[in-house]
Design a protein around this motif. Structure first.
Motif, PDB file in Angstrom:
ATOM      1  N   GLY A  28     -93.897  14.372   6.351  1.00  0.00           N
ATOM      2  CA  GLY A  28     -94.426  13.106   5.558  1.00  0.00           C
ATOM      3  C   GLY A  28     -93.206  12.396   4.491  1.00  0.00           C
ATOM      4  N   ASN A  29     -93.680  11.606   4.141  1.00  0.00           N
ATOM      5  CA  ASN A  29     -93.120  11.258   2.930  1.00  0.00           C
ATOM      6  C   ASN A  29     -93.295  11.052   1.813  1.00  0.00           C
ATOM      7  OD1 ASN A  29     -91.702   9.165   0.848  1.00  0.00           O
ATOM      8  ND2 ASN A  29     -90.129   8.825   2.937  1.00  0.00           N
ATOM      9  N   ALA A  30     -93.509  11.983   1.310  1.00  0.00           N
ATOM     10  CA  ALA A  30     -94.491  11.939  -0.159  1.00  0.00           C
ATOM     11  C   ALA A  30     -94.566  11.395  -1.556  1.00  0.00           C
ATOM     12  CB  ALA A  30     -94.246  13.606  -0.933  1.00  0.00           C
ATOM     13  N   ARG A  31     -93.199  10.346  -1.352  1.00  0.00           N
ATOM     14  CA  ARG A  31     -93.373   9.735  -1.962  1.00  0.00           C
ATOM     15  C   ARG A  31     -94.122   7.793  -1.014  1.00  0.00           C
ATOM     16  NH1 ARG A  31     -87.559   6.611  -4.773  1.00  0.00           N
ATOM     17  NH2 ARG A  31     -88.580   5.476  -5.766  1.00  0.00           N
ATOM     18  N   LYS A  32     -93.838   8.117  -0.299  1.00  0.00           N
ATOM     19  CA  LYS A  32     -94.262   6.466   0.783  1.00  0.00           C
ATOM     20  C   LYS A  32     -95.947   7.004   0.680  1.00  0.00           C
ATOM     21  CE  LYS A  32     -94.777   3.574   4.573  1.00  0.00           C
ATOM     22  NZ  LYS A  32     -94.150   4.331   6.289  1.00  0.00           N
ATOM     23  N   GLY A  33     -96.349   7.994   1.141  1.00  0.00           N
ATOM     24  CA  GLY A  33     -97.811   8.864   1.058  1.00  0.00           C
ATOM     25  C   GLY A  33     -97.994   7.962  -0.612  1.00  0.00           C
ATOM     26  N   PHE A  35     -97.941   5.643  -2.619  1.00  0.00           N
ATOM     27  CA  PHE A  35     -98.062   4.200  -2.364  1.00  0.00           C
ATOM     28  C   PHE A  35     -99.055   4.357  -2.031  1.00  0.00           C
ATOM     29  CE2 PHE A  35     -96.916   0.512  -0.598  1.00  0.00           C
ATOM     30  CZ  PHE A  35     -96.884  -0.311  -1.579  1.00  0.00           C
ATOM     31  N   LEU A  36     -98.857   4.759  -0.631  1.00  0.00           N
ATOM     32  CA  LEU A  36     -99.927   4.491   0.301  1.00  0.00           C
ATOM     33  C   LEU A  36    -101.362   4.806   0.115  1.00  0.00           C
ATOM     34  CD1 LEU A  36     -99.002   5.100   3.635  1.00  0.00           C
ATOM     35  CD2 LEU A  36     -98.827   3.204   2.909  1.00  0.00           C
ATOM     36  N   PHE A  37    -101.533   5.969  -1.050  1.00  0.00           N
ATOM     37  CA  PHE A  37    -102.428   6.758  -0.891  1.00  0.00           C
ATOM     38  C   PHE A  37    -103.285   5.751  -2.056  1.00  0.00           C
ATOM     39  CE2 PHE A  37    -104.766   9.127  -4.187  1.00  0.00           C
ATOM     40  CZ  PHE A  37    -106.331   9.330  -3.401  1.00  0.00           C
ATOM     41  N   ARG A  38    -102.434   5.748  -3.029  1.00  0.00           N
ATOM     42  CA  ARG A  38    -103.062   4.494  -4.242  1.00  0.00           C
ATOM     43  C   ARG A  38    -102.993   2.922  -3.490  1.00  0.00           C
ATOM     44  NH1 ARG A  38     -98.817   4.416  -9.327  1.00  0.00           N
ATOM     45  NH2 ARG A  38     -99.868   6.893 -10.590  1.00  0.00           N
ATOM     46  N   GLN A  39    -102.609   2.328  -2.554  1.00  0.00           N
ATOM     47  CA  GLN A  39    -102.514   1.241  -2.051  1.00  0.00           C
ATOM     48  C   GLN A  39    -104.314   0.981  -1.335  1.00  0.00           C
ATOM     49  OE1 GLN A  39     -99.637  -0.344   0.198  1.00  0.00           O
ATOM     50  NE2 GLN A  39    -100.649  -2.684   0.864  1.00  0.00           N
ATOM     51  N   GLU A  40    -104.588   2.680  -0.470  1.00  0.00           N
ATOM     52  CA  GLU A  40    -105.694   2.171   0.260  1.00  0.00           C
ATOM     53  C   GLU A  40    -106.655   2.839   0.983  1.00  0.00           C
ATOM     54  OE1 GLU A  40    -105.423   0.687   3.094  1.00  0.00           O
ATOM     55  OE2 GLU A  40    -103.730  -0.669   3.373  1.00  0.00           O
ATOM     56  N   ASP A  95     -97.577  10.956   5.924  1.00  0.00           N
ATOM     57  CA  ASP A  95     -97.786  10.551   4.596  1.00  0.00           C
ATOM     58  C   ASP A  95     -98.029  10.328   3.395  1.00  0.00           C
ATOM     59  OD1 ASP A  95     -94.407   9.447   6.065  1.00  0.00           O
ATOM     60  OD2 ASP A  95     -94.613   7.447   5.493  1.00  0.00           O
ATOM     61  N   ILE A  96     -98.807  10.381   4.189  1.00  0.00           N
ATOM     62  CA  ILE A  96    -100.583  10.079   2.889  1.00  0.00           C
ATOM     63  C   ILE A  96    -100.601  11.562   2.769  1.00  0.00           C
ATOM     64  CG2 ILE A  96    -102.806   9.980   2.107  1.00  0.00           C
ATOM     65  CD1 ILE A  96    -102.411   6.939   3.416  1.00  0.00           C
ATOM     66  N   TYR A  97    -100.423  12.354   3.438  1.00  0.00           N
ATOM     67  CA  TYR A  97    -101.204  14.304   4.008  1.00  0.00           C
ATOM     68  C   TYR A  97    -100.001  14.998   2.720  1.00  0.00           C
ATOM     69  CZ  TYR A  97    -100.817  19.060   5.596  1.00  0.00           C
ATOM     70  OH  TYR A  97    -101.018  19.989   5.772  1.00  0.00           O
ATOM     71  N   GLN A  98     -98.952  14.242   3.057  1.00  0.00           N
ATOM     72  CA  GLN A  98     -96.906  15.013   2.551  1.00  0.00           C
ATOM     73  C   GLN A  98     -97.617  14.703   1.227  1.00  0.00           C
ATOM     74  OE1 GLN A  98     -95.513  16.814   4.627  1.00  0.00           O
ATOM     75  NE2 GLN A  98     -94.772  18.039   2.839  1.00  0.00           N
ATOM     76  N   TYR A  99     -98.265  13.541   0.219  1.00  0.00           N
ATOM     77  CA  TYR A  99     -98.372  12.962  -1.112  1.00  0.00           C
ATOM     78  C   TYR A  99     -99.578  13.964  -1.196  1.00  0.00           C
ATOM     79  CZ  TYR A  99    -100.018  11.330  -5.146  1.00  0.00           C
ATOM     80  OH  TYR A  99    -101.058  10.927  -5.954  1.00  0.00           O
TER      81      TYR A  99
END
Length: 114
Positions: A28-33, A35-40, A95-99
C-alpha cells in the motif's frame, strides 16, 4: 563477448525493474493511507472526538504490526464497516493498512496520528 555481456546486463536490469514494480504494486501507499485514515477514521477514533460518533482511540501506535495485520485480514467484521466498507476500495484499505502497519508500536518508527 562484450556485446553478450552488455546484453545480459540489460536483460538483468529490465528483469529487476519489473520485479521491483510488481512487488511495489502489492504494497500500500502509506502516504495516501495517512490521508485516508485522517479523513475516514480519525473523526471517530481521535482522543477527544468532536461531533462524531465516539469510538476508542486508534492511531498507528495503538496496535502492534501483528495486531494491525489481524484487524485488516478481518476488516469486514469491524463495527465501522457500514460507514466506510462500501466507500473505500480494496486499494484504499491497503493504503490505510500500510500507514498503520508502518507506524505500529513495534515498528522501527512508531507514529502517533497527530
Amino acid at each position: 563477448m562484450r556485446k553478450q555481456t552488455l546484453m545480459g546486463i540489460g536483460v538483468a536490469v529490465i528483469l529487476a525493474s519489473y520485479i521491483g514494480i510488481s512487488v511495489a504494486a502489492e504494497a500500500g501507499n502509506a502516504r495516501k493511507g495517512r490521508f485516508l485514515f485522517r479523513q475516514e477514521c480519525r473523526p471517530c477514533h481521535m482522543e477527544n472526538p468532536v461531533g462524531a460518533v465516539p469510538a476508542e482511540y486508534l492511531g498507528p501506535d495503538s496496535k502492534t504490526q501483528a495486531e494491525w495485520k489481524a484487524v485488516f485480514e478481518a476488516w469486514q467484521d469491524l463495527p465501522c464497516v457500514e460507514h466506510w466498507g462500501e466507500k473505500l476500495e480494496d486499494q484504499d484499505r491497503l493504503d490505510i493498512y500500510q500507514y498503520l502497519y508502518d507506524g505500529a508500536q513495534d515498528s522501527p518508527t512508531p507514529a502517533k496520528c497527530g
